[in-house]
Motif scaffolding. Structure first.
Motif, PDB file in Angstrom:
ATOM      1  N   GLU A   1      38.544  34.783  79.941  1.00  0.00           N
ATOM      2  CA  GLU A   1      37.277  35.372  79.482  1.00  0.00           C
ATOM      3  C   GLU A   1      37.437  36.873  79.202  1.00  0.00           C
ATOM      4  O   GLU A   1      36.920  37.383  78.214  1.00  0.00           O
TER       5      GLU A   1
ATOM      6  N   TRP B   1      35.962  38.016  70.916  1.00  0.00           N
ATOM      7  CA  TRP B   1      35.687  36.600  70.718  1.00  0.00           C
ATOM      8  C   TRP B   1      34.622  36.132  71.692  1.00  0.00           C
ATOM      9  O   TRP B   1      34.470  36.652  72.780  1.00  0.00           O
ATOM     10  N   THR B   2      33.894  35.100  71.299  1.00  0.00           N
ATOM     11  CA  THR B   2      32.960  34.451  72.195  1.00  0.00           C
ATOM     12  C   THR B   2      33.710  33.360  72.942  1.00  0.00           C
ATOM     13  O   THR B   2      34.405  32.545  72.331  1.00  0.00           O
TER      14      THR B   2
ATOM     15  N   GLY C   1      37.077  38.571  75.551  1.00  0.00           N
ATOM     16  CA  GLY C   1      36.126  39.657  75.383  1.00  0.00           C
ATOM     17  C   GLY C   1      36.768  40.903  74.790  1.00  0.00           C
ATOM     18  O   GLY C   1      36.163  41.601  73.975  1.00  0.00           O
TER      19      GLY C   1
ATOM     20  N   SER D   1      34.774  30.080  74.481  1.00  0.00           N
ATOM     21  CA  SER D   1      34.450  28.683  74.189  1.00  0.00           C
ATOM     22  C   SER D   1      35.482  27.784  74.866  1.00  0.00           C
ATOM     23  O   SER D   1      36.492  28.255  75.386  1.00  0.00           O
TER      24      SER D   1
END
Length: 88
Positions: free
Chosen positions: A26, A34-35, A30, A37
């Motif tokens: 994560e 990027w988000t 970040g 997923s």
């Protein structure tokens, strides 16, 4: 410093990268904007398993290569690292 030490140092770096890719996905996503997923998580786990494999190969390479350690040092230490620099 001998080639054996260099292979072991490379193995430690690969293992650290593998741990961070597996546990800090994560944060890495970040940093790149990027988000997070499921696909990014899966990709990170996949890449971390490859880095773990490279770490194991680098760690045992001195005992596998034996007298041909200099040749393996040229292949893994020079050619592959130059390739990774150009790919990144």
């Amino acid at each position: 410093m001998t080639l054996t030490h260099l292979f072991r140092a490379q193995a430690v770096v690969f293992a650290i990268i593998a741990v961070f890719m597996f546990t800090q996905t994560e944060m890495m996503a970040g940093d790149m904007g990027w988000t997070m997923s499921k696909g990014i998580q899966t990709m990170s786990e996949h890449f971390s398993s490859h880095f773990l494999g490279f770490a194991i190969i680098s760690w045992v390479m001195p005992s596998i290569a034996g007298d041909n350690l200099k040749k393996m040092g040229m292949i893994m230490g020079v050619y592959l690292n130059v390739l990774w620099v150009f790919m990144s």
